[in-house]
Design an enzyme around this catalytic site. Structure first.
Site, PDB file in Angstrom:
ATOM      1  N   ASP A 196       1.810  -2.879   5.835  1.00 50.12           N
ATOM      2  CA  ASP A 196       0.751  -2.140   5.146  1.00 50.12           C
ATOM      3  C   ASP A 196      -0.184  -1.501   6.187  1.00 50.12           C
ATOM      4  O   ASP A 196      -1.195  -2.062   6.536  1.00 50.12           O
ATOM      5  CB  ASP A 196      -0.035  -3.082   4.237  1.00 50.12           C
ATOM      6  CG  ASP A 196      -1.054  -2.345   3.390  1.00 50.12           C
ATOM      7  OD1 ASP A 196      -0.872  -1.139   3.149  1.00 50.12           O
ATOM      8  OD2 ASP A 196      -2.043  -2.984   2.965  1.00 50.12           O
ATOM      9  N   GLU A 230      -7.523   4.248   4.039  1.00 52.80           N
ATOM     10  CA  GLU A 230      -7.060   3.823   2.714  1.00 52.80           C
ATOM     11  C   GLU A 230      -7.614   2.458   2.344  1.00 52.80           C
ATOM     12  O   GLU A 230      -7.975   2.216   1.187  1.00 52.80           O
ATOM     13  CB  GLU A 230      -5.527   3.796   2.688  1.00 52.80           C
ATOM     14  CG  GLU A 230      -4.924   3.608   1.295  1.00 52.80           C
ATOM     15  CD  GLU A 230      -4.724   2.159   0.897  1.00 52.80           C
ATOM     16  OE1 GLU A 230      -4.408   1.909  -0.280  1.00 52.80           O
ATOM     17  OE2 GLU A 230      -4.883   1.257   1.761  1.00 52.80           O
ATOM     18  N   GLU A 231      -7.684   1.564   3.313  1.00 52.92           N
ATOM     19  CA  GLU A 231      -8.150   0.212   3.023  1.00 52.92           C
ATOM     20  C   GLU A 231      -9.632   0.198   2.642  1.00 52.92           C
ATOM     21  O   GLU A 231     -10.103  -0.786   2.073  1.00 52.92           O
ATOM     22  CB  GLU A 231      -7.911  -0.702   4.229  1.00 52.92           C
ATOM     23  CG  GLU A 231      -6.454  -0.877   4.610  1.00 52.92           C
ATOM     24  CD  GLU A 231      -5.633  -1.579   3.540  1.00 52.92           C
ATOM     25  OE1 GLU A 231      -6.217  -2.035   2.534  1.00 52.92           O
ATOM     26  OE2 GLU A 231      -4.407  -1.669   3.703  1.00 52.92           O
ATOM     27  N   GLU A 257       3.612   2.874   0.279  1.00 54.65           N
ATOM     28  CA  GLU A 257       2.639   1.790   0.327  1.00 54.65           C
ATOM     29  C   GLU A 257       3.327   0.441   0.524  1.00 54.65           C
ATOM     30  O   GLU A 257       4.540   0.377   0.710  1.00 54.65           O
ATOM     31  CB  GLU A 257       1.807   1.774  -0.977  1.00 54.65           C
ATOM     32  CG  GLU A 257       0.407   2.342  -0.799  1.00 54.65           C
ATOM     33  CD  GLU A 257      -0.457   1.510   0.136  1.00 54.65           C
ATOM     34  OE1 GLU A 257      -0.053   0.411   0.534  1.00 54.65           O
ATOM     35  OE2 GLU A 257      -1.552   1.974   0.488  1.00 54.65           O
TER      36      GLU A 257
END
Length: 814
Positions: A196, A230-231, A257
């Site tokens: 990830d 994104e996180e 993802e």
């Protein structure tokens, strides 16, 4: 224990009573074994199953199908790689990206080192392919913006100067229509993020290399977006799709993802609508792995997660395909998410699939005018990863109703037979359905009682590292309880009824219940209705084909084997779905907070899986001569497992290097001082929720109050952030229209959270974040804002709210 009359009138498999009158034999075999008075005691001339043989048949059937599911999951790549995608080179990218360690937004590892490596590799690809038929353009974007989202209870996100690397590959003459491929290279603070999502970026680099070297020019262009935030809850993707000049030409996207580490990447979201995208995946993907069930479960909100798919869909209004690795979620977002845990086969299959689908779409006429193909949804699912079945939802609706109609006509025909006058069959079917539903209810309650006992004994989550222990405990309890209830019904309620007739009746019960669920799901417009469609169509077809065998010989060995063979396809697919459920939800129970009882969830999942799988095996419970040894075996397994669990043999967590199962603790380092009534400082205590404070008075970095209400403060050194939070009021203005406008300035580190709660009677009408509309949480009384910047904030932000009331700000954290 069987009644004496039942035992005297029945012989085991391999032995038959000779009928005194052939007419009697024919009569008792007519109408599929169901005719006349169900309480009469005719002579029996049909086979029944031995108890041991039945247990072996069903057990072998389940184990073989479960083995097929696992075999298909381990077969990552089907056939030999073509050489178009180089997994070895992609692995080198993966190892280089993860070598810098965790890459949180704003860190040097994320904003400098990783960006430099990606740009270096992209420039190398551009230099080597400059003479080809395509042109490659690179743009590094640093967007600033804000948006509101209802994820995690709802909040407004503000970002400043986050990083996007956009690479546009198109024919040298240019292109008006673009595909978008998206990955993110940032991570959470404590993980190297190999799965990830570094592996996706590594795959995209190699796909870019392959497409740039393609000798034939494509009809359309593609943007490879390496997004760096994104996180922080989907910020960089929002910055691209709402601000980048290339975004207006994007017609569709593929998002890569992870919710686990390695394994197969599954298509778990598509659309909205635009069935041509699913058709493109079905046509082009070399190693298909997709499920519309996953899509509808994910979009229901049951799984506490979200991806950039949502941003492109909601803010860009473009359709897409969402893929994710889902295996081994136990180490997702942990330090164990390292490059060495991702098999080369996983990289190869992901690269083969993405490359093939992109090549197909870049040559597709549908991409140029996707609006013409927009309407409608698709039913799609794969069969053991070998082939994908896909058809339009409207076709699925017709097919579902046709199958349901066939099932109900089958039941109606049996009800209309001359021997079933006066509604006898309908009455018996209704009573039998009641017995089946009652057995399910009693079974679920009984297993939940066991789960409560396990929880109260302090042995919760014993299955976290030992999954099959939960099957042995809860599965044995559920199976044993259902068999016991039906055995009691067979002996006490149906004392004088032929067992062959009862077996046939309970097949009809299963058919009726699956048929009703098929109709209901179809009426709800759910594409997942294909599951009960399979569970009706195949058993019904099998029963019709075996009607003659069953009529003349009863539950012979040949009948039993062919019956199980007819169930194989729907059951193997259903067991695959069960695997997906446990593969996703078992790790989630380790990070779901304190408010969701994990033992209740796991016990419920195992029981429901047992109920669904047992549906067409009720048939066998009534065709077997006795169940006492089966019950004794299941009871023994249950008791042994309960003792082992109670004594703590199965410890929930593991630090094994090969298969770690770490315990997750949400730890925040804060500076807060608490005193008791004597003025002494409390170092270690559990706090209660203060309802008059935002988020119970806890300074959460993310708005996760709904996940955890049991919290402890422990002694620790004082927090000393490099950029301490400074929060101050700049001005307060009474407006002409009766409101109060207040302007604050906030300075601090790159990540901060701000929670506001209006005092009773106050209304916050507007603020300067997002679209100006305050974003309340699920309780509609707390406003959340999560600012994130790659560099320190530049300038104040304003808040405006209505008259004469104060707001309670808290929770700014570095």
């Amino acid at each position: 224990m069987e009644s004496d009359t039942a035992v005297r009138r029945i012989k085991p498999l391999g032995t038959r009573y000779a009928a005194h009158d052939n007419s009697v034999t024919r009569e008792c075999c007519e109408d599929n074994g169901y005719k006349g008075d169900p309480k009469r005691k005719p002579d029996v001339s049909l086979y029944l199953l031995r108890e041991g043989l039945t247990a072996c048949l069903v057990s072998v059937f389940i184990l073989v199908l479960w083995g097929l599911v696992h075999l298909s999951l381990q077969q990552l790549v089907i056939g030999k790689p073509t050489g178009e995608f180089n997994a070895a080179r992609a692995r080198q990218h993966l190892e280089q990206i993860t070598s810098v360690g965790p890459r949180p937004v704003g860190s040097q590892e994320n904003e400098v080192l990783t960006v430099a490596y990606l740009l270096e590799q992209i420039e190398s690809i551009r230099a080597k392919t400059a003479a080809g038929p395509h042109q490659l353009t690179v743009d590094v974007q640093h967007p600033t913006g804000s948006f509101s989202i209802d994820f995690l209870g709802g909040f407004t996100s503000f970002y400043d100067h986050v990083t996007n690397i956009a690479v546009r590959l198109e024919p040298k003459g240019g292109s008006q229509h673009l595909m978008l491929a998206n990955c993110h290279f940032d991570t959470v603070a404590n993980s190297p993020g190999a799965s990830d999502d570094a592996v996706s970026c590594a795959v995209m680099l190699e796909v870019l290399h392959s497409l740039a070297n393609h000798s034939t020019p494509f009809h359309h262009g593609v943007i490879f977006l390496f997004n760096g935030a994104e996180e922080n809850i989907l910020q960089a993707s929002h910055g691209f799709i709402t601000q980048h000049p290339w975004a207006k030409n994007v017609r569709a996207f593929i998002n890569l993802e992870a919710a686990g580490v390695g394994g197969k990447e599954v298509v778990f979201q598509t659309g909205p609508e635009n069935p041509w995208l699913v058709q493109a995946y079905v046509h082009a993907a070399k190693h298909p792995f997709a499920s519309v069930v996953g899509q509808e479960v994910f979009q229901s909100g049951i799984i506490p997660s979200d991806t950039d798919f949502r941003i492109y869909r909601d803010f860009g209004n473009i359709p897409g395909i969402d893929l994710a690795f889902i295996e081994n979620g136990f180490i997702y977002h942990t330090k164990y998410d390292t490059a060495d845990r991702i098999l080369s086969g996983s990289i190869q299959r992901a690269g083969d699939n993405i490359l093939a689908v992109l090549k197909h779409l870049l040559m597709s006429e549908k991409l140029a005018d996707s609006s013409e193909y927009r309407h409608g949804n698709m039913v799609f699912f794969d069969v053991l990863g070998v082939v994908v079945v896909a058809y339009p939802a409207r076709v699925g609706t017709i097919l579902n109703y046709m199958v349901a109609t066939a099932a109900f006509l089958y039941l109606a025909k049996k009800a209309s037979l001359p021997g079933n006058g006066g509604g006898r069959y309908v009455r018996d079917l209704t009573y039998a359905t009641g017995v089946a539903v009652l057995s399910w209810f009693v079974t679920l309650v009984s297993v939940l009682i066991v789960a409560l006992i396990v929880t109260l004994s302090g042995r919760s989550m014993f299955w976290y590292t030992h999954f099959y222990a939960s099957i042995c405990l809860y599965g044995a309890a559920a199976t044993g309880k259902m068999i016991l209830i039906h055995t009691l019904a067979k002996n006490l309620y149906y004392g004088g009824v032929r067992l062959v007739e009862l077996g046939d009746l309970y097949f009809d019960v299963s058919l009726l219940l699956w048929g009703c669920s098929l109709v209901w799901l179809t009426q709800q417009g759910l594409c997942s209705a294909y599951v009960p469609m399979l569970m009706v169509a195949f058993p019904l077809t099998t029963k019709l084909l075996l009607a003659k065998e069953f009529k003349h010989r009863g539950a012979s060995l040949m009948y039993s084997l062919l019956y199980l063979l007819g169930l194989a396809l729907p059951y193997v697919h259903f067991m695959f779905l069960i695997w997906v459920v446990f593969e996703i939800f078992t790790p989630i129970m380790g990070r779901s907070g304190t408010e969701i009882p994990p033992e209740v969830v796991m016990a419920s999942l195992v029981t429901l899986a047992t109920i669904f799988l047992s549906s067409f095996f009720l048939h066998f419970i009534y065709l077997v001569r006795s169940t006492k040894w089966i019950l004794a075996g299941l009871g023994s397994v249950f008791i042994i497992m309960l003792v082992l669990v109670s004594t703590g043999v199965f410890f929930p967590y593991s630090g094994s290097p090969d298969a770690p199962r770490p315990k997750r603790v949400f730890l925040q380092h804060t500076t807060r001082t608490f005193h008791n009534l004597q003025g002494q400082i409390n170092d270690n205590f559990r706090t209660r929720c203060q309802e008059d404070r935002p988020f119970c008075g806890f300074p959460w970095f993310l708005p996760v109050k709904f996940l955890s209400r049991k919290n402890w403060y422990l002694p620790a050194s004082e927090v000393s952030p490099a950029s301490p939070v400074e929060f101050s009021l700049l001005s307060r203005e009474d407006t002409a229209w009766g409101t109060v406008k207040m302007t604050f300035t906030v300075k601090g580190p790159s990540h901060m959270s701000l929670y506001l709660m209006p005092h009773r009677g106050a209304i916050l009408s507007a603020w300067s974040f997002g679209d100006g509309t305050p974003q309340f949480d699920l309780n509609e009384n707390i406003l959340s804002s999560i600012p994130t910047v790659s560099t320190p904030p530049r300038g104040p932000s304003g808040l405006k709210y209505s008259p004469l009331e104060n707001l309670t700000p808290m929770g700014q954290r570095g």
